[in-house]
Design a protein around this motif. Structure first.
Motif, PDB file in Angstrom:
ATOM      1  N   MET A 240       5.964   4.902 -65.160  1.00  0.00           N
ATOM      2  CA  MET A 240       4.672   5.510 -64.846  1.00  0.00           C
ATOM      3  C   MET A 240       4.779   6.951 -64.395  1.00  0.00           C
ATOM      4  N   SER A 241       5.961   7.377 -63.989  1.00  0.00           N
ATOM      5  CA  SER A 241       6.033   8.721 -63.414  1.00  0.00           C
ATOM      6  C   SER A 241       6.895   9.665 -64.240  1.00  0.00           C
ATOM      7  N   LEU A 242       7.304   9.256 -65.434  1.00  0.00           N
ATOM      8  CA  LEU A 242       8.108  10.165 -66.256  1.00  0.00           C
ATOM      9  C   LEU A 242       7.354  11.483 -66.417  1.00  0.00           C
ATOM     10  N   GLY A 243       8.049  12.561 -66.179  1.00  0.00           N
ATOM     11  CA  GLY A 243       7.428  13.879 -66.204  1.00  0.00           C
ATOM     12  C   GLY A 243       7.201  14.429 -64.804  1.00  0.00           C
ATOM     13  N   ALA A 244       7.237  13.567 -63.803  1.00  0.00           N
ATOM     14  CA  ALA A 244       7.023  14.026 -62.418  1.00  0.00           C
ATOM     15  C   ALA A 244       8.227  14.816 -61.907  1.00  0.00           C
ATOM     16  N   PHE A 245       9.354  14.658 -62.592  1.00  0.00           N
ATOM     17  CA  PHE A 245      10.553  15.434 -62.259  1.00  0.00           C
ATOM     18  C   PHE A 245      11.139  15.860 -63.604  1.00  0.00           C
ATOM     19  N   PRO A 246      11.630  17.098 -63.704  1.00  0.00           N
ATOM     20  CA  PRO A 246      12.060  17.564 -65.030  1.00  0.00           C
ATOM     21  C   PRO A 246      13.202  16.724 -65.601  1.00  0.00           C
ATOM     22  N   GLY A 247      12.999  16.242 -66.817  1.00  0.00           N
ATOM     23  CA  GLY A 247      13.981  15.373 -67.463  1.00  0.00           C
ATOM     24  C   GLY A 247      15.304  16.053 -67.731  1.00  0.00           C
ATOM     25  N   ASP A 248      15.321  17.400 -67.691  1.00  0.00           N
ATOM     26  CA  ASP A 248      16.567  18.106 -67.996  1.00  0.00           C
ATOM     27  C   ASP A 248      17.264  18.615 -66.738  1.00  0.00           C
ATOM     28  N   ASN A 249      16.746  18.215 -65.567  1.00  0.00           N
ATOM     29  CA  ASN A 249      17.400  18.626 -64.322  1.00  0.00           C
ATOM     30  C   ASN A 249      18.633  17.752 -64.089  1.00  0.00           C
ATOM     31  N   PRO A 250      19.753  18.347 -63.672  1.00  0.00           N
ATOM     32  CA  PRO A 250      20.967  17.536 -63.475  1.00  0.00           C
ATOM     33  C   PRO A 250      20.798  16.415 -62.437  1.00  0.00           C
ATOM     34  N   LEU A 251      19.842  16.553 -61.530  1.00  0.00           N
ATOM     35  CA  LEU A 251      19.632  15.502 -60.531  1.00  0.00           C
ATOM     36  C   LEU A 251      18.858  14.308 -61.098  1.00  0.00           C
ATOM     37  N   PHE A 252      18.379  14.434 -62.340  1.00  0.00           N
ATOM     38  CA  PHE A 252      17.566  13.360 -62.910  1.00  0.00           C
ATOM     39  C   PHE A 252      18.451  12.256 -63.485  1.00  0.00           C
ATOM     40  N   LEU A 253      18.177  11.036 -63.029  1.00  0.00           N
ATOM     41  CA  LEU A 253      18.984   9.887 -63.452  1.00  0.00           C
ATOM     42  C   LEU A 253      18.396   9.167 -64.654  1.00  0.00           C
ATOM     43  N   GLY A 254      17.148   9.445 -64.982  1.00  0.00           N
ATOM     44  CA  GLY A 254      16.463   8.667 -66.015  1.00  0.00           C
ATOM     45  C   GLY A 254      15.692   7.542 -65.362  1.00  0.00           C
ATOM     46  N   MET A 255      15.126   6.721 -66.224  1.00  0.00           N
ATOM     47  CA  MET A 255      14.316   5.595 -65.758  1.00  0.00           C
ATOM     48  C   MET A 255      15.242   4.459 -65.328  1.00  0.00           C
ATOM     49  N   PRO A 256      14.874   3.700 -64.292  1.00  0.00           N
ATOM     50  CA  PRO A 256      15.696   2.545 -63.904  1.00  0.00           C
ATOM     51  C   PRO A 256      15.157   1.265 -64.541  1.00  0.00           C
ATOM     52  N   GLY A 257      15.826   0.163 -64.292  1.00  0.00           N
ATOM     53  CA  GLY A 257      15.262  -1.149 -64.624  1.00  0.00           C
ATOM     54  C   GLY A 257      15.757  -1.739 -65.922  1.00  0.00           C
ATOM     55  N   MET A 258      14.921  -2.581 -66.487  1.00  0.00           N
ATOM     56  CA  MET A 258      15.304  -3.417 -67.629  1.00  0.00           C
ATOM     57  C   MET A 258      15.867  -2.616 -68.797  1.00  0.00           C
ATOM     58  N   HIS A 259      15.204  -1.493 -69.132  1.00  0.00           N
ATOM     59  CA  HIS A 259      15.734  -0.636 -70.190  1.00  0.00           C
ATOM     60  C   HIS A 259      16.089   0.735 -69.623  1.00  0.00           C
TER      61      HIS A 259
END
Lengths: 554, 172
Positions: free
Chosen positions: A231-250
């Motif tokens: 639900m919050s993808l885009g709330a933090f820049p996807g290309d920032n090194p601190l970004f882990l990606g989405m968690p969970g099932m996939h």
């Protein structure tokens, strides 16, 4: 009177579908300045209003008639309710004296929508109407947002009354808390300073409260890695090194490992859905958990919380930023970097097979739009591939049905998104199953000549169902293969849109380039490898660090 | 553990359905529910008795608070409170057992409100324990029908449950 109220609320566009019980309303609309979008199904009207609201950040407005008109809204209302989207829905009802007699086109829509609206009303008289409308807009768009339905009997619509409208009026039983408890925020400051393995887990609440900038500042200042729910993808820049990606099932392996081994989880406007936590008993067993949410009922609902903070995420982070000091996270960040290097995202099995890979199509869309498009999706494999492979950089650029998981959401939502942000490139990425759930809206987009693109990742099956059947039901593909699919490009042409059909990587790139260069609606039917699965994957009700990657199965 | 919740609600149509629907939808069990008017016009008071651990009751109270028509939710089982329920019992009563039954009723400070040739209706109020005790005794004679109002409760002392803020002490 209703139209006047909508004008007071600065409503610019209404999505709807007329019928007997709303004839007086549509008659009043005839001379009004407000734009009305006629969808071809009421469900699409709610989804479009929902897409509009998610992009615009203010309530989407829907009109529908009584009975079937109202019941057709139900899926859309439930979708908006699960994802906390502000909507004001006005339905016509049969005349007051006919209510309860099973009259023609009568349905108890306030009863039906009781558990899927934030609140709803059945209006008894014209005197109640202005107050009800004002309350509805106020309730829908404040606190934890949500859909509010107003059911108005036809005879009430026809009555005359004095119009006195007061916005944002106080409601005795409704007082959302926005300011976080200062003592709790102090505890949060201390916990962040002491943490060695912290993770920020942000959810849709960060987008709803407009806290993306604050989130970025907090993460960067304190050197804390960030994982974002669907639900919050885009709330933090996807290309920032601190970004882990989405968690969970996939989710990304690094995100799941980080949550599992964290000593502090800072949950911001997230609700610990089962698709994120996996097996609850083993979720983040080593972590202290801080939970900031505007809805007190979310705190402690699924996961025990150490530091609960009820409040608006944006206000709480702002308050926090005044005092917070970074802890030492350098070892932790290095560890995470190692995970990220060891477990990169799979670009599809056997990429040299010559078959068109969905992951490739999504990466091409990302490349060609610079990740700046407004993306909507339906539900299933394509939705997860988008979440994994498209690099979202800004909030409110990704619209998807996260909570309810509604197939048929994406295409109408794209219409709403386009109206909310006409300058944006709007692309609906969908599947062959989902697209057919609201395919009639091709008429709406052709009618309005909306410049939006539909990319159908067509694998000839209900991919996610097929994947589960392959993995958990010994390949018994019960009712998941969609024989008899049409040629979606020709369907688009028949409606008067542009249709393209591709089956190789080169064709896909060329078609995407073409679609983005022409104005107006374009449908690209991408015949992708039907055997492709979404990896990584965590089996249902397993701990999220037990991950199946595509490689295990190669 | 048994909990008794006092809920002040706006007396609007559908409010009972909202409250009851919330319980069924989220899988919470209600033991009893009663509704009645209060001294404030337009405001009703519900008393709900339910079984559940602390986490369940906390979630119930939070979800109830989210309902727009709910003005105040308080858990009366955490503080000293007077709890009462009214019960009517139709019991088999032959001429030779009538006086025995009468004696039991007196002990429980109940009332006989109807007598026929071979049955009596007894009215008794009290807390759960007391009501269960009299039922147990009267079973011996043969109970034909029971109807109960469900619990109602008030905090002991001058403290009251009001719609704004927490329960507070009156100045007197």
């Amino acid at each position: 009177m209703i139209i006047a109220a909508l004008e007071h609320e600065q409503v610019e566009v209404i999505f709807g579908y007329p019928g007997g019980a709303v004839l007086p309303l549509y008659d009043a609309l005839y001379h009004a300045q407000i734009k009305h979008i006629l969808t071809r199904h009421e469900q699409a009207a709610v989804h479009a209003a929902d897409g509009y609201a998610r992009v615009k950040g203010k309530p989407g407005v829907v009109f529908a008639t009584s009975g079937p008109g109202a019941t057709n809204l139900v899926t859309g209302i439930a979708t908006a309710y699960m994802d906390s989207v502000p909507l004001v829905i006005i339905t016509g009802q049969v005349a007051t004296k006919l209510i309860g007699t099973d009259s023609f086109q009568e349905a108890d829509i306030t009863g039906i929508t009781l558990p899927i609206t934030k609140h709803n009303y059945l209006v008894g008289s014209i005197e109640e109407l202005p107050v009800t409308l004002a309350e509805a807009f106020y309730i829908a768009s404040t606190g934890r947002c949500g859909p509010v339905l107003i059911d108005i009997p036809k005879d009430v619509m026809e009555q005359e009354g004095t119009f006195c409208y007061e916005r944002n009026r106080e409601i005795p039983g409704y007082r959302p808390t926005y300011v976080g408890h200062p003592g709790q925020i102090n505890r949060m400051v201390k916990a962040i300073k002491e943490a060695r393995r912290p993770v920020i887990f942000a959810g849709g609440g960060v987008i709803r409260s407009g806290a993306a900038a604050e989130l970025r500042e907090l993460a960067i200042k304190c050197r804390i890695p960030v994982t974002l729910s669907l639900m919050s993808l885009g709330a933090f820049p996807g290309d920032n090194p601190l970004f882990l990606g989405m968690p969970g099932m996939h989710g990304m392996v690094a995100a799941n490992f980080a949550l599992t081994e964290a000593d502090l989880i800072i949950a911001l406007g997230a609700r610990f859905d089962d698709r994120v936590t996996g097996k609850l008993e083993q979720f983040a067993s080593e972590a202290k958990i801080i939970h900031v949410d505007i809805d007190p009922a979310e705190i402690g609902k699924n996961v025990p919380i150490d530091i609960p903070i009820v409040g608006d995420v944006k206000q709480v982070i702002r308050e926090l930023l005044k005092r917070v000091q970074p802890g030492d996270t350098s070892d932790w960040l290095q560890r995470i970097e190692e995970w990220q290097a060891r477990y990169p995202l799979s670009e599809g099995t056997a990429p040299s097979s010559g078959k068109l890979k969905p992951q490739f199509v999504i990466r091409e869309i990302n490349r060609l739009t610079g990740g700046k498009a407004l993306i909507t999706t339906d539900v299933g494999q394509h939705q997860m591939w988008v979440a994994q492979h498209y690099c979202f950089r800004e909030p409110r650029t990704f619209l998807t049905s996260g909570g309810l998981g509604t197939m048929g959401y994406g295409f109408p939502a794209a219409i709403g998104a386009k109206l909310a942000s006409p300058a944006s490139t709007v692309i609906c990425i969908t599947g062959d199953g989902s697209f057919q759930m609201n395919i009639q809206e091709l008429a709406t987009v052709v009618c309005g000549n909306y410049d939006l693109k539909v990319v159908v990742l067509n694998n000839g099956c209900l991919g996610m169902v097929r994947q589960w059947q392959e993995l958990f039901f010994e390949k018994r593909y019960s009712q998941s293969l969609l024989h008899g699919n049409p040629d979606f490009a020709r369907v688009a042409e028949a409606f008067g849109a542009t249709g393209l059909r591709v089956s190789t990587a080169d064709e896909a790139t060329a078609a995407l380039e073409k679609a983005l260069s022409v104005r107006g609606p374009v449908v690209i039917d991408c015949l992708i490898d039907p055997a492709e699965n979404v990896y990584p994957m965590v089996a249902p009700n397993r701990p999220i660090n037990e991950i199946i990657t595509g490689r295990d199965l190669e | 553990m048994k909990h008794v919740l006092a809920i002040l609600v706006e007396n609007k149509s559908g409010v009972l359905a909202r409250v009851a629907g919330l319980f069924s939808r989220r899988g919470f069990n209600i033991d009893s529910i009663t509704v009645g008017e209060t001294t404030e016009p337009g405001i009703s008071r519900m008393t709900i008795t339910l079984e559940g651990d602390e986490a369940v009751v906390e979630q119930v109270m939070k979800q109830l608070n989210k309902l727009i028509n709910v003005l105040k939710v308080s858990n009366l089982s955490q503080e000293p409170a007077v709890m009462r329920e009214l019960m009517l019992i139709k019991v088999r009563a032959e001429p030779h057992t009538r006086s025995d039954i009468q004696q039991i009723v007196e002990t429980f400070r109940g009332k006989v409100v109807d007598v026929s040739l071979n049955s009596m209706i007894i009215e008794v109020t009290g807390n759960d324990e007391k009501l269960e005790a009299i039922v147990l005794l009267l079973q011996h004679y043969g109970i034909r029908e029971i109807v109960r109002t469900g619990n109602i409760a008030l905090l002991r002392g001058a403290k009251v449950t009001r719609e704004n803020g927490e329960a507070r002490r009156s100045k007197g």
